[in-house]
Design a protein around this motif. Structure first.
Motif, PDB file in Angstrom:
ATOM      1  N   LEU A   9       0.815  -1.217   0.000  1.00 57.30           N
ATOM      2  CA  LEU A   9       0.000   0.000   0.000  1.00 57.30           C
ATOM      3  C   LEU A   9       0.848   1.267   0.000  1.00 57.30           C
ATOM      4  N   ILE A  10       1.995   1.223   0.629  1.00 56.80           N
ATOM      5  CA  ILE A  10       2.807   2.438   0.798  1.00 56.80           C
ATOM      6  C   ILE A  10       3.838   2.604  -0.309  1.00 56.80           C
ATOM      7  N   PHE A  11       4.510   1.521  -0.699  1.00 57.89           N
ATOM      8  CA  PHE A  11       5.676   1.622  -1.580  1.00 57.89           C
ATOM      9  C   PHE A  11       5.359   2.222  -2.945  1.00 57.89           C
ATOM     10  N   LEU A  12       4.321   1.744  -3.601  1.00 56.42           N
ATOM     11  CA  LEU A  12       4.017   2.258  -4.937  1.00 56.42           C
ATOM     12  C   LEU A  12       3.538   3.699  -4.895  1.00 56.42           C
ATOM     13  N   PHE A  13       2.808   4.061  -3.860  1.00 57.88           N
ATOM     14  CA  PHE A  13       2.377   5.446  -3.693  1.00 57.88           C
ATOM     15  C   PHE A  13       3.594   6.370  -3.649  1.00 57.88           C
ATOM     16  N   VAL A  14       4.548   6.015  -2.812  1.00 57.29           N
ATOM     17  CA  VAL A  14       5.756   6.834  -2.671  1.00 57.29           C
ATOM     18  C   VAL A  14       6.578   6.827  -3.952  1.00 57.29           C
ATOM     19  N   LEU A  15       6.625   5.696  -4.628  1.00 56.40           N
ATOM     20  CA  LEU A  15       7.394   5.591  -5.866  1.00 56.40           C
ATOM     21  C   LEU A  15       6.803   6.468  -6.971  1.00 56.40           C
ATOM     22  N   VAL A  16       5.483   6.506  -7.086  1.00 56.57           N
ATOM     23  CA  VAL A  16       4.844   7.372  -8.079  1.00 56.57           C
ATOM     24  C   VAL A  16       5.148   8.832  -7.772  1.00 56.57           C
ATOM     25  N   THR A  30       3.747   7.700 -13.257  1.00 60.49           N
ATOM     26  CA  THR A  30       2.839   6.562 -13.134  1.00 60.49           C
ATOM     27  C   THR A  30       3.239   5.436 -14.079  1.00 60.49           C
ATOM     28  N   LEU A  31       3.605   5.777 -15.297  1.00 65.17           N
ATOM     29  CA  LEU A  31       4.008   4.747 -16.260  1.00 65.17           C
ATOM     30  C   LEU A  31       5.303   4.044 -15.848  1.00 65.17           C
ATOM     31  N   LEU A  32       6.255   4.789 -15.317  1.00 66.50           N
ATOM     32  CA  LEU A  32       7.500   4.168 -14.841  1.00 66.50           C
ATOM     33  C   LEU A  32       7.232   3.203 -13.693  1.00 66.50           C
ATOM     34  N   THR A  33       6.388   3.620 -12.769  1.00 67.75           N
ATOM     35  CA  THR A  33       6.059   2.767 -11.639  1.00 67.75           C
ATOM     36  C   THR A  33       5.295   1.526 -12.103  1.00 67.75           C
ATOM     37  N   ALA A  34       4.361   1.710 -13.012  1.00 71.15           N
ATOM     38  CA  ALA A  34       3.608   0.568 -13.532  1.00 71.15           C
ATOM     39  C   ALA A  34       4.533  -0.403 -14.268  1.00 71.15           C
ATOM     40  N   ALA A  35       5.488   0.117 -15.016  1.00 69.37           N
ATOM     41  CA  ALA A  35       6.428  -0.750 -15.728  1.00 69.37           C
ATOM     42  C   ALA A  35       7.292  -1.553 -14.745  1.00 69.37           C
ATOM     43  N   LEU A  36       7.726  -0.913 -13.681  1.00 69.60           N
ATOM     44  CA  LEU A  36       8.520  -1.628 -12.682  1.00 69.60           C
ATOM     45  C   LEU A  36       7.720  -2.716 -11.994  1.00 69.60           C
ATOM     46  N   ILE A  37       6.486  -2.430 -11.650  1.00 69.33           N
ATOM     47  CA  ILE A  37       5.680  -3.415 -10.931  1.00 69.33           C
ATOM     48  C   ILE A  37       5.269  -4.558 -11.861  1.00 69.33           C
ATOM     49  N   ILE A  38       5.009  -4.275 -13.131  1.00 67.34           N
ATOM     50  CA  ILE A  38       4.687  -5.341 -14.083  1.00 67.34           C
ATOM     51  C   ILE A  38       5.899  -6.241 -14.291  1.00 67.34           C
ATOM     52  N   ALA A  39       7.078  -5.659 -14.366  1.00 69.74           N
ATOM     53  CA  ALA A  39       8.292  -6.464 -14.510  1.00 69.74           C
ATOM     54  C   ALA A  39       8.501  -7.371 -13.305  1.00 69.74           C
ATOM     55  N   SER A  40       8.207  -6.873 -12.115  1.00 73.42           N
ATOM     56  CA  SER A  40       8.368  -7.712 -10.924  1.00 73.42           C
ATOM     57  C   SER A  40       7.328  -8.832 -10.891  1.00 73.42           C
ATOM     58  N   TYR A  41       6.127  -8.572 -11.391  1.00 67.45           N
ATOM     59  CA  TYR A  41       5.116  -9.630 -11.465  1.00 67.45           C
ATOM     60  C   TYR A  41       5.540 -10.708 -12.452  1.00 67.45           C
ATOM     61  N   ASP A  55      -1.460  -3.378  -4.675  1.00 64.22           N
ATOM     62  CA  ASP A  55      -0.541  -2.595  -5.514  1.00 64.22           C
ATOM     63  C   ASP A  55      -1.310  -1.707  -6.489  1.00 64.22           C
ATOM     64  N   ALA A  56      -2.375  -2.231  -7.056  1.00 68.45           N
ATOM     65  CA  ALA A  56      -3.182  -1.443  -7.989  1.00 68.45           C
ATOM     66  C   ALA A  56      -3.842  -0.262  -7.277  1.00 68.45           C
ATOM     67  N   VAL A  57      -4.351  -0.493  -6.082  1.00 69.58           N
ATOM     68  CA  VAL A  57      -4.959   0.599  -5.301  1.00 69.58           C
ATOM     69  C   VAL A  57      -3.919   1.661  -4.971  1.00 69.58           C
ATOM     70  N   SER A  58      -2.736   1.233  -4.576  1.00 67.71           N
ATOM     71  CA  SER A  58      -1.670   2.166  -4.241  1.00 67.71           C
ATOM     72  C   SER A  58      -1.203   2.948  -5.467  1.00 67.71           C
ATOM     73  N   LEU A  59      -1.129   2.286  -6.609  1.00 67.46           N
ATOM     74  CA  LEU A  59      -0.715   2.954  -7.841  1.00 67.46           C
ATOM     75  C   LEU A  59      -1.722   4.025  -8.253  1.00 67.46           C
TER      76      LEU A  59
END
Length: 78
Positions: A9-16, A30-41, A55-59
């Motif tokens: 809940l916290i990490f992606l919010f701060v990353l964006v 937002t796109l950079l953060t989404a790309a990083l999280i998709i790569a980790s998935y 993660d989606a809610v936080s993004l």
């Protein structure tokens, strides 16, 4: 397990917000953060399905806050 949920809940919010401050564009942040999280998935770093939802809610929350943060004040309309 609770720690992962809180971090999701916290990490992606701060990353964006961080990427938005660096690039001066909430869309790029937002796109950079989404790309990083998709790569980790895709690499398989997510063990639980509910973490993906958190993660989606936080993004989305981070993108909304970054959008509000980057808007210029409109002091000319009086």
């Amino acid at each position: 397990m609770l720690t992962k949920a809180i971090l999701a809940l916290i990490f992606l919010f701060v990353l964006v917000v961080l990427f938005t401050r660096v690039t001066y564009s909430y869309i790029v942040g937002t796109l950079l953060t989404a790309a990083l999280i998709i790569a980790s998935y895709l690499k398989g770093y997510t063990q639980f399905d509910y973490i993906v939802g958190l993660d989606a809610v936080s993004l989305v929350a981070g993108a909304m806050y970054a959008r509000k943060m980057t808007r210029k004040p409109n002091h000319l309309n009086k």
